[in-house]
Write a protein that holds these residues in place. Structure first.
Motif, PDB file in Angstrom:
ATOM      1  N   ALA A   1     -62.333-143.824  17.824  1.00  0.00           N
ATOM      2  CA  ALA A   1     -60.957-143.385  17.625  1.00  0.00           C
ATOM      3  C   ALA A   1     -60.474-142.600  18.837  1.00  0.00           C
ATOM      4  N   ALA A   2     -61.340-141.751  19.373  1.00  0.00           N
ATOM      5  CA  ALA A   2     -60.972-140.968  20.555  1.00  0.00           C
ATOM      6  C   ALA A   2     -60.768-141.870  21.772  1.00  0.00           C
ATOM      7  N   VAL A   3     -61.629-142.865  21.922  1.00  0.00           N
ATOM      8  CA  VAL A   3     -61.504-143.804  23.044  1.00  0.00           C
ATOM      9  C   VAL A   3     -60.163-144.522  22.991  1.00  0.00           C
ATOM     10  N   LEU A   4     -59.815-145.029  21.820  1.00  0.00           N
ATOM     11  CA  LEU A   4     -58.564-145.785  21.692  1.00  0.00           C
ATOM     12  C   LEU A   4     -57.352-144.887  21.853  1.00  0.00           C
ATOM     13  N   GLU A   5     -57.455-143.667  21.360  1.00  0.00           N
ATOM     14  CA  GLU A   5     -56.340-142.732  21.503  1.00  0.00           C
ATOM     15  C   GLU A   5     -56.071-142.446  22.978  1.00  0.00           C
ATOM     16  N   GLU A   6     -57.141-142.231  23.737  1.00  0.00           N
ATOM     17  CA  GLU A   6     -56.961-141.872  25.140  1.00  0.00           C
ATOM     18  C   GLU A   6     -56.675-143.093  26.005  1.00  0.00           C
ATOM     19  N   ALA A   7     -57.020-144.286  25.516  1.00  0.00           N
ATOM     20  CA  ALA A   7     -56.652-145.503  26.254  1.00  0.00           C
ATOM     21  C   ALA A   7     -55.155-145.759  26.151  1.00  0.00           C
ATOM     22  N   GLY A   8     -54.524-145.229  25.102  1.00  0.00           N
ATOM     23  CA  GLY A   8     -53.088-145.409  24.943  1.00  0.00           C
ATOM     24  C   GLY A   8     -52.720-146.869  24.770  1.00  0.00           C
ATOM     25  N   SER A   9     -51.765-147.325  25.554  1.00  0.00           N
ATOM     26  CA  SER A   9     -51.269-148.699  25.419  1.00  0.00           C
ATOM     27  C   SER A   9     -51.972-149.674  26.354  1.00  0.00           C
ATOM     28  N   ASP A  10     -53.036-149.250  27.019  1.00  0.00           N
ATOM     29  CA  ASP A  10     -53.748-150.110  27.968  1.00  0.00           C
ATOM     30  C   ASP A  10     -54.919-150.788  27.264  1.00  0.00           C
ATOM     31  N   PRO A  11     -54.813-152.068  26.902  1.00  0.00           N
ATOM     32  CA  PRO A  11     -55.882-152.725  26.137  1.00  0.00           C
ATOM     33  C   PRO A  11     -57.174-152.869  26.937  1.00  0.00           C
ATOM     34  N   LEU A  12     -57.094-153.008  28.264  1.00  0.00           N
ATOM     35  CA  LEU A  12     -58.317-153.146  29.056  1.00  0.00           C
ATOM     36  C   LEU A  12     -59.121-151.846  29.031  1.00  0.00           C
ATOM     37  N   HIS A  13     -58.434-150.716  29.218  1.00  0.00           N
ATOM     38  CA  HIS A  13     -59.143-149.443  29.117  1.00  0.00           C
ATOM     39  C   HIS A  13     -59.732-149.268  27.716  1.00  0.00           C
ATOM     40  N   GLY A  14     -59.034-149.787  26.703  1.00  0.00           N
ATOM     41  CA  GLY A  14     -59.566-149.702  25.352  1.00  0.00           C
ATOM     42  C   GLY A  14     -60.860-150.468  25.204  1.00  0.00           C
ATOM     43  N   LEU A  15     -60.895-151.712  25.698  1.00  0.00           N
ATOM     44  CA  LEU A  15     -62.114-152.518  25.598  1.00  0.00           C
ATOM     45  C   LEU A  15     -63.257-151.909  26.399  1.00  0.00           C
ATOM     46  N   LEU A  16     -62.967-151.497  27.637  1.00  0.00           N
ATOM     47  CA  LEU A  16     -64.016-150.906  28.456  1.00  0.00           C
ATOM     48  C   LEU A  16     -64.501-149.595  27.855  1.00  0.00           C
ATOM     49  N   GLY A  17     -63.593-148.836  27.261  1.00  0.00           N
ATOM     50  CA  GLY A  17     -64.002-147.600  26.602  1.00  0.00           C
ATOM     51  C   GLY A  17     -64.909-147.863  25.412  1.00  0.00           C
ATOM     52  N   ILE A  18     -64.610-148.923  24.646  1.00  0.00           N
ATOM     53  CA  ILE A  18     -65.464-149.291  23.514  1.00  0.00           C
ATOM     54  C   ILE A  18     -66.863-149.668  23.998  1.00  0.00           C
ATOM     55  N   ILE A  19     -66.928-150.421  25.087  1.00  0.00           N
ATOM     56  CA  ILE A  19     -68.235-150.803  25.648  1.00  0.00           C
ATOM     57  C   ILE A  19     -69.015-149.565  26.064  1.00  0.00           C
ATOM     58  N   ASP A  20     -68.354-148.693  26.815  1.00  0.00           N
ATOM     59  CA  ASP A  20     -69.048-147.516  27.330  1.00  0.00           C
ATOM     60  C   ASP A  20     -69.516-146.598  26.199  1.00  0.00           C
ATOM     61  N   ALA A  21     -68.667-146.436  25.171  1.00  0.00           N
ATOM     62  CA  ALA A  21     -69.058-145.578  24.052  1.00  0.00           C
ATOM     63  C   ALA A  21     -70.165-146.225  23.225  1.00  0.00           C
ATOM     64  N   SER A  22     -70.038-147.534  22.963  1.00  0.00           N
ATOM     65  CA  SER A  22     -71.017-148.232  22.129  1.00  0.00           C
ATOM     66  C   SER A  22     -72.400-148.219  22.750  1.00  0.00           C
ATOM     67  N   LEU A  23     -72.453-148.253  24.082  1.00  0.00           N
ATOM     68  CA  LEU A  23     -73.740-148.295  24.767  1.00  0.00           C
ATOM     69  C   LEU A  23     -74.100-146.958  25.402  1.00  0.00           C
ATOM     70  N   GLY A  24     -73.307-145.933  25.134  1.00  0.00           N
ATOM     71  CA  GLY A  24     -73.640-144.596  25.612  1.00  0.00           C
ATOM     72  C   GLY A  24     -74.821-144.032  24.841  1.00  0.00           C
ATOM     73  N   ARG A  25     -75.541-143.123  25.453  1.00  0.00           N
ATOM     74  CA  ARG A  25     -76.768-142.602  24.839  1.00  0.00           C
ATOM     75  C   ARG A  25     -76.483-141.884  23.523  1.00  0.00           C
ATOM     76  N   ARG A  26     -75.320-141.252  23.384  1.00  0.00           N
ATOM     77  CA  ARG A  26     -75.037-140.495  22.162  1.00  0.00           C
ATOM     78  C   ARG A  26     -74.984-141.400  20.944  1.00  0.00           C
ATOM     79  N   LEU A  27     -74.252-142.527  21.034  1.00  0.00           N
ATOM     80  CA  LEU A  27     -74.080-143.389  19.871  1.00  0.00           C
ATOM     81  C   LEU A  27     -75.214-144.394  19.723  1.00  0.00           C
TER      82      LEU A  27
END
Length: 614
Positions: free
Chosen positions: A79-105
């Motif tokens: 939710a935070a990734v998408l909120e901060e990506a705003g209206s940019d769908p590419l940043h949204g997808l890349l943010g999902i990748i980075d969060a999904s494969l980040g060590r925390r999650l």
């Protein structure tokens, strides 16, 4: 894996409950579901097996809470990734990748939780019930982002957005399986590059942008630090909460306007027409006794042009209330009594123009108000303490000193946290430590109340005030033996406290007036008593507590500077700070944005809190 970009509907766990969930994550990773026992979980957590039943009711409920927690953690991050990506769908997808494969999650232990529930046939229904909607919404979100990227390029029918999104979520899922078997040695950065390579292949017109946007430059929020490897540790609230103006506004809305605030003692309103005025977060109000003897509270705002109806801290209105702006008058029960120059107005119903009431509650002689409905009644919350408090006969007391008010450049939470723990007593308060036994009773109750208590030493240590107070304090006949030489403090969270001594008592109220600023408000009550030993005891009690207040102000000013320095993120708490931990847990339950270790981007604190509370 599964996650909806929206968080779950329940408040996230904290404190001991969260400790047990962290331990369950580790236990599932180590033992799986089928052979998992309460004893194995408790052993990792450093708790007893009975604590699982106390906090969750059963091992099965704890397992479901663990699945829910990792799912909601994933949801909050996306939710935070998408909120901060705003209206940019590419940043949204890349943010999902980075969060999904980040060590925390994607920590290997958390990945094991997902697959444990998926692989156990008798757990799949639970998985579907808790995560099914989030799974579907997560996949739908990825597909919508892919569809937007295709539409922005002016393409129709190719590439196929559904196929692209299934390919990406399937790739991430395959990489999670790699983490499951390889553990935390898995190369997450290589995995992220593989996902970017996939996007470049299906969106060739975006290849340069994808290549240019590295994980470090993608618009993703600062990641909360990993949960400690020692789950029994209790952490403090993060430092940014103690000086952030947006969080201060959120506290006002969520914590304070729905909470009960003390105004005065009923004895201060002895006669019809007696009133006591107060201000709270810029809101003006007053409490008054009406002609029938009832206590009422109103906004101090005239229905005509919003001028204050009463002035001063306290006073008396002989028969009715008069606004000193245009002369409108009101009965003591708030009804409109008269309008000056009525012929200059069109005909209207004066009953619609009375004073606006404020909710009022009288508890053991103390008068409370609140501006919005919210917390349960004072009586309901204080019920566990009623029997003990009744010995003091507070409702029969009268004021013994003027109202005391002090403004500090210190955040209200800092003040309260210092008040509710005794860890600092031996070093911070030598006079108080000289008077009191080392044993200190500490309790915080589920209803959001606290009780702290300590007995006086039979022989105080060297301290002029402590020695003389102990020697001169008279026996208070109406108190049981155990309370005659004991100081006890009761609290009504978030910010109203009572200091109860054998010879008198006071209320102590900590009111936020801005980020990093608080107003202290207090008044002392007791029974008239002209005995020399009583006067001396009360003087010495005041002397001891004035020194304690001065010492606390030095300590909390230093803490405030440290919290604002940028050199401190959060700390850990000892068992002597158990009530402090409970106070912070109470705040976390109501304001989930407090789980973020760093402040969200400007103008987003309330939005982030709302997203995390869903």
């Amino acid at each position: 894996m599964a996650a909806n970009p929206e968080t779950g509907t329940e408040l996230r766990p904290s404190g001991s409950r969260l400790d047990l969930i962290h331990a369950t994550v580790a236990a599932i990773s180590r033992h799986g579901l089928s052979s998992l026992t309460s004893a194995k979980i408790a052993g990792i957590a450093g708790h007893t097996a009975a604590s699982i039943n106390f906090h969750f009711g059963s091992k099965e409920a704890l397992l479901l809470a663990t699945l829910r927690e990792v799912s909601e953690e994933f949801a909050a991050e996306l939710a935070a990734v998408l909120e901060e990506a705003g209206s940019d769908p590419l940043h949204g997808l890349l943010g999902i990748i980075d969060a999904s494969l980040g060590r925390r999650l994607s920590e290997s232990r958390k990945v094991a939780v997902w697959y444990a529930f998926l692989s156990e046939s008798n757990a799949r229904n639970d998985y579907q019930r808790i995560c099914g909607d989030r799974d579907a919404a997560y996949c739908q979100t990825v597909m919508q982002l892919c569809r937007q990227l295709i539409a922005d390029q002016g393409l129709e029918g190719w590439p196929d957005a559904e196929a692209v999104s299934l390919g990406l979520t399937g790739l991430v899922d395959q990489l999670w399986q790699g983490i499951l078997f390889a553990g935390d040695d898995f190369d997450r950065e290589a995995a992220k590059r593989q996902c970017r390579a996939y996007l470049r292949s299906v969106f060739p017109w975006l290849a340069d942008r994808i290549q240019a946007i590295s994980p470090a430059s993608a618009k993703t929020r600062a990641v909360v630090p990993e949960a400690t490897a020692e789950p029994a540790l209790r952490h403090t609230l993060p430092a940014w909460l103690y000086h952030n103006d947006e969080f201060h506004d959120l506290e006002k809305e969520k914590l304070f306007l729905p909470s009960w605030q003390i105004v005065c003692h009923a004895s201060e309103l002895a006669e019809a027409g007696d009133f006591v005025a107060f201000e709270f977060f810029g809101l003006r109000g007053f409490v008054i006794r009406d002609e029938t003897g009832s206590l009422r509270a109103f906004h101090n705002v005239c229905a005509h042009r919003a001028h204050a109806v009463v002035s001063g801290e306290r006073g008396h209105c002989a028969r009715f209330l008069t606004c000193r702006y245009h002369g409108w008058t009101y009965h003591l029960d708030g009804r409109n009594r008269s309008v000056s120059a009525p012929d200059t107005f069109p005909k209207f119903d004066r009953s619609n123009f009375g004073l606006q009431p404020i909710e009022l509650e009288l508890f053991m002689g103390m008068v409370f108000v609140r501006f919005q409905s919210g917390e349960p009644s004072v009586a309901e919350r204080m019920q566990p303490h009623r029997a003990e408090l009744s010995h003091y006969r507070i409702e029969q007391m009268v004021p013994l000193a003027d109202l005391w008010v002090r403004d500090l450049e210190i955040d209200w939470k800092n003040v309260v946290e210092n008040y509710v723990e005794d860890y600092h007593f031996p070093i911070g308060h030598p006079g108080l430590s000289a008077l009191m036994e080392p044993k200190y009773d500490r309790a915080i109750l589920p209803g959001g109340t606290i009780r702290l208590s300590h007995r006086m030493r039979q022989q105080p240590l060297r301290s002029w005030s402590a020695e003389r107070y102990a020697a001169l304090l008279p026996v208070i006949e109406h108190l049981p033996d155990d309370l005659r030489r004991r100081w006890t403090y009761f609290g009504l969270l978030p910010n109203v406290y009572f200091d109860i001594y054998p010879e008198w008592m006071d209320f102590f109220q900590v009111i936020p007036v801005g980020p990093g600023r608080a107003r202290l408000r207090a008044r002392t009550y007791g029974f008239p008593d002209d005995r020399r030993e009583m006067k001396a005891a009360r003087y010495l009690c005041s002397r001891l507590n004035e020194r304690v207040q001065a010492e606390d102000e030095v300590l909390t000013r230093s803490v405030q500077r440290g919290l604002e320095s940028g050199a401190y993120t959060r700390g850990i708490l000892s068992d002597k700070e158990i009530v402090l931990a409970g106070f912070q847990e109470w705040i976390r339950a109501r304001l989930p944005v407090t789980r973020l270790m760093q402040a969200p981007v400007r103008s987003s604190v309330a939005v982030r809190n709302a997203a995390m509370a869903r």
